[in-house]
Design an enzyme around this catalytic site. Structure first.
Site, short mmCIF file in Angstrom:
data_model
loop_
_atom_site.label_atom_id
_atom_site.label_comp_id
_atom_site.label_asym_id
_atom_site.label_seq_id
_atom_site.Cartn_x
_atom_site.Cartn_y
_atom_site.Cartn_z
N SER A 11 0.60 -1.21 -0.12
CA SER A 11 0.03 0.14 -0.17
C SER A 11 0.70 1.27 -0.04
O SER A 11 0.29 2.28 -0.29
CB SER A 11 -0.90 0.09 1.33
N SER B 215 -4.33 1.16 -2.06
CA SER B 215 -4.16 1.30 -0.59
C SER B 215 -5.55 1.54 -0.34
O SER B 215 -6.52 2.14 -0.64
CB SER B 215 -3.65 2.51 -0.44
#
Length: 293
Positions: free
Chosen positions: A101, A241
């Site tokens: 992420s 993310s």
């Protein structure tokens, strides 16, 4: 990152071993001292130059002063655990990156160091700030507990400060009506999800982020106003993310907003990569060691 409550485990270990050390010092050591004094009296007239008598004297002292195994281990571990407790709770703490992420800034397998005092001195386990130091700034990389998973460490970049209005529309980040400057530094069209690497400048911090050529679900459009005492967080892998842009979808309480990280849930500032280790059977590498931007 790992949801194991290491601060609680370490705190309990220090408390238990310290309590044993104190109990031994105040209570259990007295009979041993008396037994040692008795040995000294018993061998007061012995010829300790004589091998047999010397051996008997040493064996008697060893037996008289012998600590219970649980006391011996506790006293051995206590100073080490106490030192680790102080360093980890108030100075710096290591973490390993488990997901992508934060790519390209942080890769899976990176081991990072987090400054535990730059955002204020906090009590272990309770995480209550007792000595204010600095406030997070836009563009810094922060470790925290997210509102939807309060027992799990997360790491993202600080995007919005208290009072900010954050807008993210078709990969363009805007803070309080001002577009954040960005510069394309790489385009990869051969990847399974074609992407470009973009350099952003937010406040005094310049860093790179990854964006798919086609904006993902959380990159199309959204606008948020950050309440006082909270922060808006985003990963550098903007289309890979799960962050402040989507957390509120998990909210089951209409009186709360999961989009923002409360000041009380801050852990510290990530400032350096010290090692990269892909897996247990791979060789650790230090090529990525350096400051986190």
């Amino acid at each position: 990152m790992s949801s194991i409550n290491l601060p609680l485990i370490l705190t309990l270990a220090v408390f238990v071993t310290g309590l044993v050390w104190l109990y031994d010092r105040l209570v259990l050591s007295r009979p041993r001292k008396q037994a040692l004094e008795a040995v000294e009296q018993q061998f007061a007239r012995a010829d300790l130059k004589n091998g047999a008598q010397r051996k008997a004297y040493e064996e008697a002292r060893e037996a008289a002063g012998r600590e219970p195994v649980w006391v011996e281990y506790s006293k051995s571990f206590f100073p080490v655990l106490a030192l680790v407790f102080v360093l980890r709770s108030f100075i710096a703490e290591p973490f390993q990156i488990p997901s992508g992420s934060m790519e390209p800034t942080l890769e899976i397998g990176d081991f990072i160091v987090v400054n535990k005092f730059t955002y204020g001195i906090r009590l272990p386990v309770l995480n209550t700030e007792v000595i204010p130091v600095n406030d997070p700034e836009r563009g810094e990389v922060m470790v925290f507990f997210p509102p939807h998973q309060p027992d799990t460490y997360f790491i993202k970049r600080v995007i919005g400060l208290p009072g900010d209005t954050v807008t993210y529309s078709d990969h363009q980040l805007t803070i309080n009506g001002e577009p954040v400057p960005q510069e394309v530094v790489e385009v990869n069209r051969s990847a399974p999800n074609p992407y470009r690497v973009v350099k952003e400048t937010l406040g005094d911090n310049t860093y790179t982020v990854r964006k798919h050529l086609t904006p993902g679900r959380y990159s199309r459009h959204g606008s948020w106003t950050v309440p006082e005492g909270h922060y808006f967080m985003m990963g550098d892998n903007r289309d890979g993310s799960f962050d402040s842009r989507g957390w509120d979808e998990l909210n089951g309480d209409p009186n709360k907003n999961f989009s923002f990280v409360p000041e009380s849930e801050i852990v510290g500032k990530a400032f350096a990569i010290w090692m990269h280790w892909d897996s247990l059977f791979s060789v650790p590498s230090f090529e990525r060691a350096g400051t986190i931007h």
